[in-house]
Design an enzyme around this catalytic site. Structure first.
Site, PDB file in Angstrom:
ATOM      1  N   GLY A  11       0.821  -1.202   0.000  1.00  0.00           N
ATOM      2  CA  GLY A  11       0.000   0.000   0.000  1.00  0.00           C
ATOM      3  C   GLY A  11       0.852   1.247   0.000  1.00  0.00           C
ATOM      4  O   GLY A  11       1.968   1.258   0.528  1.00  0.00           O
ATOM      5  N   GLY A  13       0.225   5.548   0.477  1.00  0.00           N
ATOM      6  CA  GLY A  13      -0.709   6.628   0.739  1.00  0.00           C
ATOM      7  C   GLY A  13      -0.023   7.975   0.779  1.00  0.00           C
ATOM      8  O   GLY A  13       1.154   8.121   0.430  1.00  0.00           O
ATOM      9  N   THR A  14      -0.768   8.966   1.231  1.00  0.00           N
ATOM     10  CA  THR A  14      -0.251  10.327   1.281  1.00  0.00           C
ATOM     11  C   THR A  14       0.861  10.469   2.309  1.00  0.00           C
ATOM     12  O   THR A  14       1.863  11.141   2.073  1.00  0.00           O
ATOM     13  CB  THR A  14      -1.387  11.305   1.619  1.00  0.00           C
ATOM     14  OG1 THR A  14      -2.443  11.132   0.667  1.00  0.00           O
ATOM     15  CG2 THR A  14      -0.904  12.742   1.574  1.00  0.00           C
ATOM     16  N   GLY A  16       2.476   7.753   4.009  1.00  0.00           N
ATOM     17  CA  GLY A  16       3.441   6.675   4.124  1.00  0.00           C
ATOM     18  C   GLY A  16       3.102   5.494   3.247  1.00  0.00           C
ATOM     19  O   GLY A  16       2.026   5.442   2.626  1.00  0.00           O
ATOM     20  N   SER A  17       4.008   4.556   3.202  1.00  0.00           N
ATOM     21  CA  SER A  17       3.817   3.319   2.448  1.00  0.00           C
ATOM     22  C   SER A  17       3.839   2.140   3.409  1.00  0.00           C
ATOM     23  O   SER A  17       4.480   2.205   4.464  1.00  0.00           O
ATOM     24  CB  SER A  17       4.907   3.151   1.389  1.00  0.00           C
ATOM     25  OG  SER A  17       6.189   3.154   1.986  1.00  0.00           O
ATOM     26  N   VAL A  18       3.168   1.073   3.026  1.00  0.00           N
ATOM     27  CA  VAL A  18       3.049  -0.104   3.883  1.00  0.00           C
ATOM     28  C   VAL A  18       3.691  -1.296   3.177  1.00  0.00           C
ATOM     29  O   VAL A  18       3.447  -1.532   1.988  1.00  0.00           O
ATOM     30  CB  VAL A  18       1.574  -0.411   4.214  1.00  0.00           C
ATOM     31  CG1 VAL A  18       1.483  -1.605   5.156  1.00  0.00           C
ATOM     32  CG2 VAL A  18       0.903   0.805   4.824  1.00  0.00           C
ATOM     33  N   ASP A 125     -12.319   8.444  10.101  1.00  0.00           N
ATOM     34  CA  ASP A 125     -11.924   8.043   8.738  1.00  0.00           C
ATOM     35  C   ASP A 125     -12.339   6.601   8.460  1.00  0.00           C
ATOM     36  O   ASP A 125     -11.560   5.816   7.919  1.00  0.00           O
ATOM     37  CB  ASP A 125     -10.422   8.213   8.553  1.00  0.00           C
ATOM     38  CG  ASP A 125     -10.006   8.156   7.077  1.00  0.00           C
ATOM     39  OD1 ASP A 125     -10.893   8.351   6.210  1.00  0.00           O
ATOM     40  OD2 ASP A 125      -8.825   7.913   6.792  1.00  0.00           O
TER      41      ASP A 125
END
Length: 458
Positions: A11, A13-14, A16-18, A125
């Protein structure tokens, strides 16, 4: 971070990354969230809402945060790994989920929300991407926008994905509460039962229009505060009668429609609380056990902040970061017995010093050798030891080998009895870590859901 081997990015995102990763020490599969911005102090990392909220929460339906690591000004979250999220399950689905599956999933999420709201936080969220699934277990994740209920307004106007955003937030209200999570769950439940979003707006104005088309426009009776918010921003609600949810969700049961209708109410005060939803007729076959009466599993003894316990494999396991409160746990019998023996030994030594001063040197040497034997026996394989006691200097080994004959005989003597006694396991020794260690102990963790671009198909 050398302890983890990154396998695949799951994943981005804005913030961070997973990554899916493996702990090299024990082979455990974990999720590693790498933040994109730089952090120049560990205090700054610990003040993040995601960290602060998860440190206070421990629930079976909330993803656990295992460690927080700051390395080279980069922040990493080591979290529990889950297989996928609800959106990934929905996008590959052709036939809608059975109502029993939806009931099971939503019941778990409402349990997590009831616990979270009781702890004084609301998520802000909620969306299918942030609801993670492994087999039949569903867990709430991504607490980057979590907010304390007791926090003073104004709150952020832009929160959550538009399709699941409560109308009071769409109208830029600066004062809202956990009812925004209830609205989002109503929209998510409808989407799980139909595989189509309930309010797929392309903008804030279009989102409000989509809501009006389903539940009808608000009026002075249904939501007077909403009309005031709209008037303040010079917005006028479209006058739409709306449809019945039963017409939109033809295959859903009456209990499901009733619950979604109450969750998606214009007025936040009319939406049920998470604890009330668990008592709804839709969940009559589910059993809810409040967090306050759940059986606690006995675990290892509590340790102060930044303290590690050495496991069987020889590695130190980081423990949960403590709040610094004094422990009220009574000392174990072995510790009490050890203290008593120490007191007896001191008294005995004082008596010997008074009676025979010339023998004090010999007695002290004998006691020293006995203590050395105890240390050696304590450091034998299979027992937890202090990290700094892993190796001994050569002079210490030589001293141990020169134990007197009397001491050697005493160390091999055993006292037998006709009654069987259970040998108590040794008390684990604790290793005090650094005060400003750049990691957080085992705690409650969170992998963020995979952020995917969702296209609206007309």
């Amino acid at each position: 971070m050398d302890r983890f081997k990154l396998i695949k990015e799951v994943g981005d995102g804005t913030f961070g990354s997973v990554w899916r990763a493996i702990n090299k020490q024990n082979g455990e599969v974990v999720a590693v969230k790498k933040m994109k911005r730089k952090y120049y102090s560990f205090e700054e990392c610990m003040s993040l809402r995601e960290v602060k909220s998860l440190r206070r929460m421990n629930h079976s339906n909330i993803v656990k945060l295992k460690e927080v690591i700051r390395e080279n000004d980069t922040l990493y979250f080591i979290m529990e790994y889950m297989e996928c999220n609800l959106y990934q399950l929905m996008k590959d689905r052709v036939k809608p989920f059975s109502e029993s599956d939806v009931r099971n999933w939503c019941f778990q999420i409402f349990q997590a929300l009831a616990y979270m709201h009781q702890k004084g936080y609301f998520h802000r969220d909620l969306k299918p991407e942030n609801l993670l699934v492994s087999k039949d277990i569903l867990k709430l994740a991504d607490f980057g926008l979590a907010r304390e209920v007791s926090a003073a307004p104004p709150y952020t106007e832009y929160v959550s994905t538009r399709w699941y955003r409560a109308p009071e937030v769409l109208l830029q209200s600066s004062v809202y509460d956990s009812a925004v999570d209830m609205w989002a769950m109503g929209a998510i439940m409808a989407e799980l039962l139909t595989l189509h979003p309930l309010f797929p707006g392309t903008s804030e104005a279009d989102e409000i229009l989509k809501i009006c088309n389903v539940i009808g426009s608000p009026d002075e009776q249904s939501w007077p505060q909403g009309l005031s918010l709209a008037e303040a921003m010079k917005y006028k609600f479209p006058q739409v009668k709306g449809n019945q949810l039963s017409e939109v969700m033809t295959s859903a049961s009456s209990e499901a429609i009733n619950l979604i209708s109450s969750l998606c109410s214009w007025d936040p005060s009319k939406r049920p609380k998470a604890s009330e939803v668990l008592q709804h007729a839709f969940f009559q076959d589910c059993t809810y056990v409040p967090a306050t009466v759940r059986t606690r599993v006995a675990g290892p003894p509590k340790t102060p902040p930044c303290v590690g316990v050495k496991g069987v494999s020889g590695h130190y396991i980081a423990r949960r970061y403590s709040t610094g409160a004094l422990s009220t746990t009574k000392p174990s019998s072995s510790i009490v017995k050890s203290d008593s023996l120490n007191k007896i030994g001191v008294q005995r030594k004082l008596q010997m010093d008074r009676q025979a001063p010339q023998k004090s040197t010999r007695t002290t040497e004998s006691n020293s050798k006995l203590n050395t034997n105890r240390v050696q026996a304590r450091n034998s394989p299979g027992n937890p030891v202090l990290r700094h006691s892993r190796s001994l200097p050569e002079t210490g080994r030589g001293t141990m080998q020169k134990v007197s004959t009397i001491t050697d005989k005493l160390s091999h003597m055993s006292v037998t009895s006709r009654t069987r006694t259970t040998v108590k396991p040794p008390v684990p020794l604790l290793k005090a870590g650094h005060v400003k260690a750049d990691f957080l102990g085992k705690s409650d963790e969170i992998p963020p859901a995979k952020r995917l671009t969702r296209k609206l198909v007309s």
